[in-house]
Design a protein around this motif. Sequence first.
Motif: not given
Length: 217
Positions: A146-154
């Motif tokens: 899951v991408f919370d922002a273009p450069s952040e995911s989990h």
Amino acid sequence: MPHMNFEALRRLRSLPRRCGFPFVMIALTVAALSGCASGPSASASNIRYDLGAPPDIGTPGTLPPVKVVGISAPRDLDSDAFVYRLQYADAQRTGVYSNSHWTMPPAHLLTQRLRAALAARGPVLTGADTVRAPLLEVELIGFEQVFDAPSESHGVVSVRATLSQQGRVIAQRTFMTRAPASTADAAGGAQALAAASDELIAQMTAWLGAQPLVASQ
């Protein structure tokens, strides 16, 4: 994550303005054309991921024999596709990496992991065994980056576990775990999903050990 070819975009941005083609349209065109490219680089061949080496089990516990059937999965997760979700753009849409896949469907990877973890604590049987023993059935609900922002995911993994014995349900619980990705691509997602899977299985194992299981007779 699925990404734009930034080098191509840089070259397009440097074109003289007399070309008469709005830069924003160029950017959208590049993004659309490169949307099918994913993973560490657009030119990378198909990359296969698994959950890596199993974690250290630690001090083995003692469980009575348990029947563990293969983890079931809905149709959209019953393949080797590597699923991601752009939460920041459209939380209801999912996509798949074109150049990155799992070595086998996630439910199969989790089944192997779960059996190995439980086998360190007691005998693990299959549903076909005639031995009377508690039966653990697990349904995979979610397995995605899951991408919370273009450069952040989990990575997020969720399952529903049902424990029964002699045809009677003893307990049922839904588990969901998540882990941050170190990079915003398939490699980072695979690492995050492996960590989330190990945490989920650790929670399931602890939950199973707390149930009033009766040894087979």
